[in-house]
Design an enzyme around this catalytic site. Structure first.
Site, PDB file in Angstrom:
ATOM      1  N   LEU A 107      38.649  68.745  57.749  1.00 48.53           N
ATOM      2  CA  LEU A 107      38.968  68.253  59.091  1.00 48.53           C
ATOM      3  C   LEU A 107      38.456  66.826  59.199  1.00 48.53           C
ATOM      4  CD1 LEU A 107      37.974  71.225  61.472  1.00 48.53           C
ATOM      5  CD2 LEU A 107      40.252  70.644  60.619  1.00 48.53           C
ATOM      6  N   ASP A 108      39.147  66.001  59.979  1.00 49.36           N
ATOM      7  CA  ASP A 108      38.677  64.643  60.251  1.00 49.36           C
ATOM      8  C   ASP A 108      37.321  64.689  60.951  1.00 49.36           C
ATOM      9  OD1 ASP A 108      41.085  63.717  59.258  1.00 49.36           O
ATOM     10  OD2 ASP A 108      41.990  63.454  61.238  1.00 49.36           O
ATOM     11  N   GLN A 109      36.590  63.599  60.852  1.00 53.21           N
ATOM     12  CA  GLN A 109      35.252  63.529  61.441  1.00 53.21           C
ATOM     13  C   GLN A 109      35.262  63.895  62.923  1.00 53.21           C
ATOM     14  OE1 GLN A 109      33.242  59.796  60.849  1.00 53.21           O
ATOM     15  NE2 GLN A 109      31.441  60.394  62.032  1.00 53.21           N
TER      16      GLN A 109
END
Length: 303
Positions: free
Chosen positions: A141-143
């Site tokens: 997942l993106d930050q």
């Protein structure tokens, strides 16, 4: 294969008629059970495939009902420094771990100075609970995206779950809040995604990009925004963010792709549900992560 259980360093199950029909045993492990060839070779080389307690060669035939043991759970280094801070564990068994990632934390370190990522917290959980397993995330997942993340606890689980992800057998459902009222109640965005040559981290729809397919369904409409459910056929970097921006509905808070802050400090995207058939037990695993507080507050304001 019946349910595969962990006993110390061994994984243990009883063979079914279908398993026996797929033998010799080496072929069953490689083709039927999807163990990496190198792993299978090492198992037989070290006599770590036991049928009814006895080591067998790769060409051995087996019968339904026999017990099989595979030594696949030897203690391993975490591969990353453990950090003992709170971790939201949503599901755990001998083979896999599912946790909830908070927005703002990296999933894994991308620079040497990154010492607090989700991988670090998972290593801390393993340390705290006495598990000597390598940290292996199955997807990312993106930050600034919150939600559900899947980890594998041993090499076989990692290989099988990776294959299930490639074959789209792991269903991932996201919730996004986007600018504007969407005209269609549901749709499919089939547009290739590649790197943006003018920006180091941004992606864009481009004819030369990789195939990317996103399905969406409207959950709720507000005056100037829409709550959307998204599911992925592919897993390209920033896929949902790029695709929704491409059709004119960027995520609220996603300034990289044309969104406006509107009182939120990150893109309004949450990985809500992870669902799949357990590869070592055949039961359905379905894990749900509630909307975090910042998205609950955003939804209240939009209403």
């Amino acid at each position: 294969m019946q349910t595969m259980k962990k006993e110390g360093e061994w994984l243990v199950a009883h063979l079914t008629a279908a398993d026996a029909a797929a033998t010799p045993i080496g072929n069953l492990l490689r083709e039927g059970w999807k163990l990496p060839r190198k792993q299978v070779h090492l198992l037989f080389q070290h006599k770590e495939v036991l049928i009814d307690g006895q080591p067998v060669p790769q060409h051995a035939k087996v019968e339904a009902g026999q017990e099989i043991r595979l030594r696949l759970c030897q203690p391993e280094p975490f591969g990353i420094e453990p950090v003992e801070e709170p971790l939201d564990v949503l599901y755990e068994d001998d083979h896999l771990l599912i946790v909830e990632k908070q927005a703002g934390i990296l999933l894994h370190p991308t620079e040497p100075h990154h010492h607090l990522t989700l991988d670090h917290l998972v290593a801390g959980h393993f340390f705290r609970t006495g598990q000597q397993a390598k940290v292996r995330h199955v997807h990312r997942l993106d930050q600034d995206t919150s939600g559900v993340v899947l980890y594998a606890k041993h090499p076989w689980a990692s290989a099988v779950l990776d294959e299930m992800l490639r074959e789209r057998l792991i269903k991932r459902t996201y919730v996004a809040f986007v600018h504007g009222q969407m005209a269609k109640e549901s749709g499919k965005i089939n547009q290739p995604i590649g790197k943006d040559r003018n920006h180091a981290t941004r992606r864009r729809v481009t004819p030369n990009g990789d195939t990317a397919i996103t399905h969406y369904t409207v959950r709720e409409k507000y005056r100037n925004a829409t709550k959307v459910e998204c599911s992925l056929e592919t897993g390209r970097t920033h896929q949902i963010r790029v695709h929704l921006s491409y059709i004119g509905h960027p995520l609220i808070g996603d300034t990289l792709y044309g969104g406006k802050r509107d009182g939120i400090s990150r893109q309004a995207l949450h990985a809500e549900v992870l669902q799949f058939t357990h590869p070592f037990g055949n039961e359905t695993v379905k894990v749900h992560a509630d909307l975090p507080a910042d998205l609950v507050e955003l939804e209240k304001r939009l209403r």
